[in-house]
Motif scaffolding. Sequence first.
Motif, PDB file in Angstrom:
ATOM      1  N   VAL A  47       0.847  -1.342   0.046  1.00 51.98           N
ATOM      2  CA  VAL A  47      -0.164  -0.038   0.126  1.00 51.98           C
ATOM      3  C   VAL A  47       0.932   1.341   0.066  1.00 51.98           C
ATOM      4  O   VAL A  47       1.972   1.175   0.640  1.00 51.98           O
ATOM      5  N   GLU A  48       0.889   1.893  -0.883  1.00 49.89           N
ATOM      6  CA  GLU A  48       1.468   3.215  -0.864  1.00 49.89           C
ATOM      7  C   GLU A  48       0.724   4.406  -0.202  1.00 49.89           C
ATOM      8  O   GLU A  48      -0.657   4.655  -0.418  1.00 49.89           O
ATOM      9  N   LEU A  49       1.434   5.229   0.925  1.00 50.95           N
ATOM     10  CA  LEU A  49       0.536   6.104   1.859  1.00 50.95           C
ATOM     11  C   LEU A  49       1.401   7.462   1.631  1.00 50.95           C
ATOM     12  O   LEU A  49       2.936   7.355   1.899  1.00 50.95           O
ATOM     13  N   THR A  50       0.756   8.505   1.279  1.00 50.51           N
ATOM     14  CA  THR A  50       1.247   9.995   1.288  1.00 50.51           C
ATOM     15  C   THR A  50       1.005  10.571   2.542  1.00 50.51           C
ATOM     16  O   THR A  50      -0.256  10.659   2.804  1.00 50.51           O
ATOM     17  N   PRO A  51       2.063  10.940   3.585  1.00 51.48           N
ATOM     18  CA  PRO A  51       1.734  11.679   4.487  1.00 51.48           C
ATOM     19  C   PRO A  51       1.185  13.125   4.161  1.00 51.48           C
ATOM     20  O   PRO A  51       1.599  13.690   3.235  1.00 51.48           O
ATOM     21  N   THR A  52       0.352  13.965   5.168  1.00 53.58           N
ATOM     22  CA  THR A  52      -0.074  15.240   4.738  1.00 53.58           C
ATOM     23  C   THR A  52       1.118  16.082   4.805  1.00 53.58           C
ATOM     24  O   THR A  52       0.916  17.423   4.321  1.00 53.58           O
ATOM     25  N   TYR A  53       2.036  15.934   5.614  1.00 58.13           N
ATOM     26  CA  TYR A  53       3.380  16.796   5.396  1.00 58.13           C
ATOM     27  C   TYR A  53       4.396  15.621   6.044  1.00 58.13           C
ATOM     28  O   TYR A  53       4.397  14.643   6.738  1.00 58.13           O
ATOM     29  N   THR A  54       5.709  16.167   5.421  1.00 65.45           N
ATOM     30  CA  THR A  54       6.672  15.134   5.990  1.00 65.45           C
ATOM     31  C   THR A  54       6.878  15.267   7.553  1.00 65.45           C
ATOM     32  O   THR A  54       6.935  16.488   8.173  1.00 65.45           O
ATOM     33  N   GLY A  55       7.004  14.105   8.160  1.00 67.43           N
ATOM     34  CA  GLY A  55       7.417  14.024   9.574  1.00 67.43           C
ATOM     35  C   GLY A  55       5.998  13.920  10.287  1.00 67.43           C
ATOM     36  O   GLY A  55       5.850  14.025  11.488  1.00 67.43           O
ATOM     37  N   CYS A  56       4.840  13.676   9.505  1.00 66.89           N
ATOM     38  CA  CYS A  56       3.475  13.566  10.183  1.00 66.89           C
ATOM     39  C   CYS A  56       3.384  12.553  11.205  1.00 66.89           C
ATOM     40  O   CYS A  56       3.856  11.279  10.891  1.00 66.89           O
ATOM     41  N   PRO A  57       3.246  12.605  12.610  1.00 65.46           N
ATOM     42  CA  PRO A  57       3.387  11.666  13.563  1.00 65.46           C
ATOM     43  C   PRO A  57       2.289  10.623  13.562  1.00 65.46           C
ATOM     44  O   PRO A  57       2.440   9.671  13.944  1.00 65.46           O
TER      45      PRO A  57
END
Length: 173
Positions: A47-57
């Motif tokens: 599964v490819e998942l993109t965080p809302t921002y780099t470093g998103c906890p």
Amino acid sequence: MVTTTPLEAELLALAGSVPDPELPVLTLRELGVVRAVRLHGAEAVEVELTPTYTGCPAIEAMSADIERVLHEHGVPDVTVRTVLAPAWSTDDITDEGRRKLREFGIAPPRAVRESGPVALALGPTRSVDPDPVRCPNCGSADTELLSRFSSTACKALRRCLACREPFDHFKEL
């Protein structure tokens, strides 16, 4: 163009049905962070998942929840891979997601008028631009910024000057 099999589409829908850990009113599909699902053999899924921002906890919680849901649906080998390009944008939030944010009392991000970075202008805290942040409670455009950061880094704290209620605004990216 990558073609998606019916099974991959079904698994993508399952992964996308996971609630966001910080905004449980939204699913990961509505937030627009689940990018793709790929089968690798008969029993392995990536599964490819993109965080809302780099470093998103929340990325670790999202990954664990996706793995759990897919395991519960009979997928023995699940890998969730963080993908940073293309970067996530608030334009990726679905119309349904925007409606749910508003109903939950969070002003959804405004539509970005053009592609590319969002212009940043420092100045008064009251909404004076042609596309103001509207109060999710009463709909008034007469709002002011109280803090650039709210309960999470992706939200700002605002107050409506008409109904006097404070509210979160999901910032545009």
